[in-house]
Design a protein around this motif. Structure first.
Motif, PDB file in Angstrom:
ATOM      1  N   ALA A   8     -31.449  50.527 -18.980  1.00 43.15           N
ATOM      2  CA  ALA A   8     -31.097  50.950 -17.619  1.00 43.15           C
ATOM      3  C   ALA A   8     -29.622  50.684 -17.363  1.00 43.15           C
ATOM      4  CB  ALA A   8     -31.935  50.196 -16.599  1.00 43.15           C
ATOM      5  N   ILE A  10     -27.522  50.196 -14.296  1.00 49.09           N
ATOM      6  CA  ILE A  10     -27.842  49.906 -12.903  1.00 49.09           C
ATOM      7  C   ILE A  10     -26.581  49.887 -12.043  1.00 49.09           C
ATOM      8  CG2 ILE A  10     -28.865  48.221 -11.322  1.00 49.09           C
ATOM      9  CD1 ILE A  10     -30.624  47.276 -13.642  1.00 49.09           C
ATOM     10  N   SER A  12     -24.814  48.757  -8.873  1.00 53.37           N
ATOM     11  CA  SER A  12     -25.109  47.591  -8.042  1.00 53.37           C
ATOM     12  C   SER A  12     -24.541  47.655  -6.631  1.00 53.37           C
ATOM     13  CB  SER A  12     -24.583  46.330  -8.728  1.00 53.37           C
ATOM     14  OG  SER A  12     -23.166  46.316  -8.730  1.00 53.37           O
ATOM     15  N   VAL A  42     -29.957  54.007 -13.012  1.00 49.14           N
ATOM     16  CA  VAL A  42     -30.819  53.441 -11.968  1.00 49.14           C
ATOM     17  C   VAL A  42     -29.919  53.026 -10.804  1.00 49.14           C
ATOM     18  CG1 VAL A  42     -32.442  51.602 -11.371  1.00 49.14           C
ATOM     19  CG2 VAL A  42     -32.509  52.648 -13.656  1.00 49.14           C
ATOM     20  N   TYR A  81     -30.564  46.115 -20.132  1.00 51.69           N
ATOM     21  CA  TYR A  81     -29.861  46.546 -18.923  1.00 51.69           C
ATOM     22  C   TYR A  81     -28.350  46.501 -19.125  1.00 51.69           C
ATOM     23  CZ  TYR A  81     -34.455  44.985 -17.545  1.00 51.69           C
ATOM     24  OH  TYR A  81     -35.813  44.798 -17.515  1.00 51.69           O
TER      25      TYR A  81
END
Length: 202
Positions: A8, A10, A12, A42, A81
């Motif tokens: 993923a 990500i 933030s 994501v 991640y």
């Protein structure tokens, strides 16, 4: 052939005026060029997470909020991640800290890398994130990508004529490759280790 680890990427930051999308799309393109991992973007904006208000961590008590449960299921579906880290006042965003706190068992025994930006290349936020990751039983990798100083100005919204992220390929490409190599290696090793653990527990 073993299934590729799922990673993923990500985002933030959830601010309407965030700059995160530009480096996120750059990192996504670079990571998707690799043939050893599958990468999915994501975005924390898509999960509408409440502030953590459960009885306890999901390490001890199942979470009740349906958005938190949906987030946990998403986190659990990955083998590693890469966090896109915006530095806010020498730390990670409140949105990211809250998202990390909403899960525990779902992060564990998986690697994490980062692409950080901001003052001093987001280094202070990156180090705080690595400490949090250790508590969540992730495996932080050594290499990271740090966008700061004149490089940040070249591509950011602070520049009235910003250059594309690709202008920094020569500066950041090696760091991104090193970080991704390490995340990929640990993702494969730890995925097999988790499977072995599950087999022994069955």
């Amino acid at each position: 052939m073993a299934q590729k680890p799922k990673i993923a990427l990500i985002i933030s930051s959830t601010r309407d005026a965030r700059w995160a999308d530009k480096p996120a799309q750059w990192a996504l393109r670079k990571l998707q060029e690799r043939d050893d991992i599958e990468v999915e973007l994501v975005d924390l904006r898509d999960f509408d997470l409440p502030f953590f208000n459960e009885v306890a961590s999901n390490a001890y008590v199942p979470s009740q909020d349906p958005n938190a449960v949906r987030w946990q299921e998403k986190v659990a579906s990955f083998d590693g991640y890469v966090f896109l880290v915006a530095e806010y006042n020498r730390s990670i965003t409140g949105a990211l800290k809250n998202a990390l706190d909403q899960a525990y068992v779902d992060w564990g025994k998986k690697p994490m890398g980062l692409v950080a930006y901001g003052s001093v290349g987001g280094a202070r936020a990156a180090e705080q994130l690595r400490l949090i990751a250790i508590e969540l039983q992730m495996v932080p990798v050594r290499a990271g990508v740090h966008i700061g100083g004149s490089d940040f100005y070249r591509v950011s919204a602070y520049n009235p004529n910003p250059e594309p992220m690709e202008a920094l390929d020569g500066v950041l490409g090696g760091s991104l490759k090193d970080m991704a190599d390490q995340v990929s290696w640990y993702a494969r090793v730890l995925k097999e280790a988790r499977r072995e653990e599950e087999r022994r527990a069955a």
